[in-house]
Design an enzyme around this catalytic site. Structure first.
Site, mmCIF file in Angstrom:
data_model
loop_
_atom_site.group_PDB
_atom_site.id
_atom_site.type_symbol
_atom_site.label_atom_id
_atom_site.label_comp_id
_atom_site.label_asym_id
_atom_site.label_seq_id
_atom_site.Cartn_x
_atom_site.Cartn_y
_atom_site.Cartn_z
ATOM 1 N N SER A 140 0.843 -1.190 0.000
ATOM 2 C CA SER A 140 0.000 0.000 0.000
ATOM 3 C C SER A 140 0.883 1.246 0.000
ATOM 4 C CB SER A 140 -0.947 -0.020 1.197
ATOM 5 O OG SER A 140 -1.938 0.980 1.052
ATOM 6 N N ASN A 141 0.339 2.378 0.384
ATOM 7 C CA ASN A 141 1.115 3.621 0.400
ATOM 8 C C ASN A 141 0.682 4.467 1.594
ATOM 9 O OD1 ASN A 141 -1.179 5.401 -0.490
ATOM 10 N ND2 ASN A 141 -1.078 3.998 -2.219
ATOM 11 N N HIS A 142 1.260 5.637 1.724
ATOM 12 C CA HIS A 142 1.047 6.460 2.917
ATOM 13 C C HIS A 142 -0.232 7.284 2.910
ATOM 14 C CE1 HIS A 142 4.752 5.458 4.798
ATOM 15 N NE2 HIS A 142 5.498 5.938 3.824
#
Ligand code: CTP
Length: 402
Positions: A208-210
């Site tokens: 995923s990402n931030h």
């Protein structure tokens, strides 16, 4: 200026222990810029002092000590208010309003009111379930009065059941939604995406990402505030959905793509604030990948769907959605990269932000963006809250729609 700025709100408070929650509501409304006039029944003053409300609203709290101004108050307040909120509303007050009784300042005002009325009941579960109360609620609903709650849970009597007043934050959302109807985006469907997608590696791990989802949720709220019918398609986040959105939860880029293509078929506007994964594992393992004797592990990735490009393709055939707004998270060459994306993804606007800056992007409540249009024109905005960025984006969309 926000939706609540200078809105005239009458807050009717009746005799329930939940009256203390209304102090918080009055405070939140005032902080948001509303002009809150509190009217308390006699019984309400036994739970909370008028001075408490006066202190948070900075305005007079009216009670049943009818003064010379009483007539002016109920007609004046009732006719000029944008919304009348009765929270908490006891069974007694509901009964009075249902039957047109007007023997105190609040019930008189309710009778004089020409604005939307919201009622947040608070009473013992047995009283709420009683056929008399149920029938009164039915009468009031049939007259267009909006009910918020009551919620289930533990009540002051120690019993559990349905009769608790809803929390101030939730009530605030309903007030906001009610005030927003008929705004510039009325009868327009706006689709907003938010959050960072999750691409499964196996049943317990994902890429995923931030992205926190904050900016996307703020955009959904800003579109709602302009009266839109908002569909919010979100990857998992910790954000609370604004009251009134049609919420669609997804996880992966592919799922978000399916949901977006379906939702925009009859939409006017798409605002893609989600951080969509560009790559996903070629295959997600069915069972948890065991550490075992492995020292290095190769993960083969493949490209995900480019949702905005797929939307552009669909738009060529259907003409929907009319306006498409992308977001560009960049760490270098912000403007040049964003200009390229506007053209490549056939966008109406792109909102570019430098996510490497400490006070903008992923982890904070503020953002510093440049809005670029299809002709390459750039509007650079100063550092502002994500809610303000959302307002600015919706303002630009509003101009394109008109
Ligand atoms: N986006 C999309 N589908 C993807 C990836 C991104 O629709 N698979 C959307 C994002 O929601 C955003 C816009 O495209 O509105 C730009 O996203 P960004 O990640 O900045 O661009 P990319 O297309 O991923 O391009 P690059 O990798 O070159 O930065």
């Amino acid at each position: 200026m926000t939706l609540l700025t200078d809105k005239k709100i009458i807050l009717g408070v009746t005799g329930s222990i939940a009256a203390y929650k209304s102090v918080e509501l009055a405070s939140k409304l005032t902080q948001a810029g509303a002009l809150v006039d509190v009217i308390m029944t006699d019984a309400a003053t036994k739970f909370v002092a008028p001075l408490t409300f006066q202190s948070v609203t900075g305005r007079k709290a009216f009670t049943d000590l009818w003064g010379d101004e009483a007539h002016v108050i109920h007609v004046g307040l009732g006719e000029s208010a944008d919304v009348l909120v009765i929270a908490p509303a006891t069974a007694n007050t509901m009964a009075k309003i249902a039957h047109g009784l007007a023997d105190d300042l609040l019930s008189v005002t309710a009778l004089a009111a020409r604005c939307p009325i919201l009622i947040a009941p608070a009473m013992d579960g047995g009283m709420y379930a009683h056929p008399a109360t149920q029938s009164n609620e039915k009468i009031l609903r049939a007259r267009g009065i909006i009910f918020v709650g009551p919620a289930e849970g533990r009540m002051a009597s120690g019993l559990s059941g349905k009769g608790r007043m809803v929390e101030p934050q939730e009530l605030l959302g309903h007030i906001r939604y009610t005030l927003s109807r008929g705004g510039a985006f009325a009868n327009k469907k706006v689709v907003v995406t938010a959050g960072g997608t999750q691409e499964d590696i196996d049943p317990v791990r994902f890429i995923s990402n931030h992205s926190s989802g904050k900016q996307g949720f703020a955009v959904a709220q800003a579109a709602l505030d302009r009266g839109a019918d908002v569909t919010l398609i979100t990857a998992p986040t910790n954000q609370i959905a604004p009251i009134g959105v049609n919420l669609i939860n997804v996880r992966s880029a592919d799922d978000m793509g399916d949901a977006v293509l379906r939702a925009v078929a009859d939409a006017e506007v798409l605002i893609m604030a989600a951080a969509v994964a560009d790559f996903k594992p070629e295959a997600s393992a069915e069972q948890k990948i065991k550490r075992g004797a492995i020292t290095t592990y190769q993960l083969q990735l493949t490209k995900t769907i480019d949702i905005l490009s797929a939307v552009a393709e669909q738009k060529e055939k259907t003409g929907k959605p009319k306006i498409v707004v992308g977001f560009a998270a960049e760490t270098q060459n912000l403007i040049d990269n964003a200009r390229e994306k506007v053209l490549k993804k056939k966008l109406s606007l792109i909102v570019a932000n430098d996510v490497s800056a400490k006070d903008a992007g992923f982890f904070v409540d503020t953002n510093r963006v440049t809005i670029i249009d299809a002709g390459g024109g750039a509007q650079t905005l100063p550092l502002m809250s994500k809610a303000e960025v959302a307002e600015a984006v919706c303002e630009r969309v509003e101009r394109l729609l008109s």
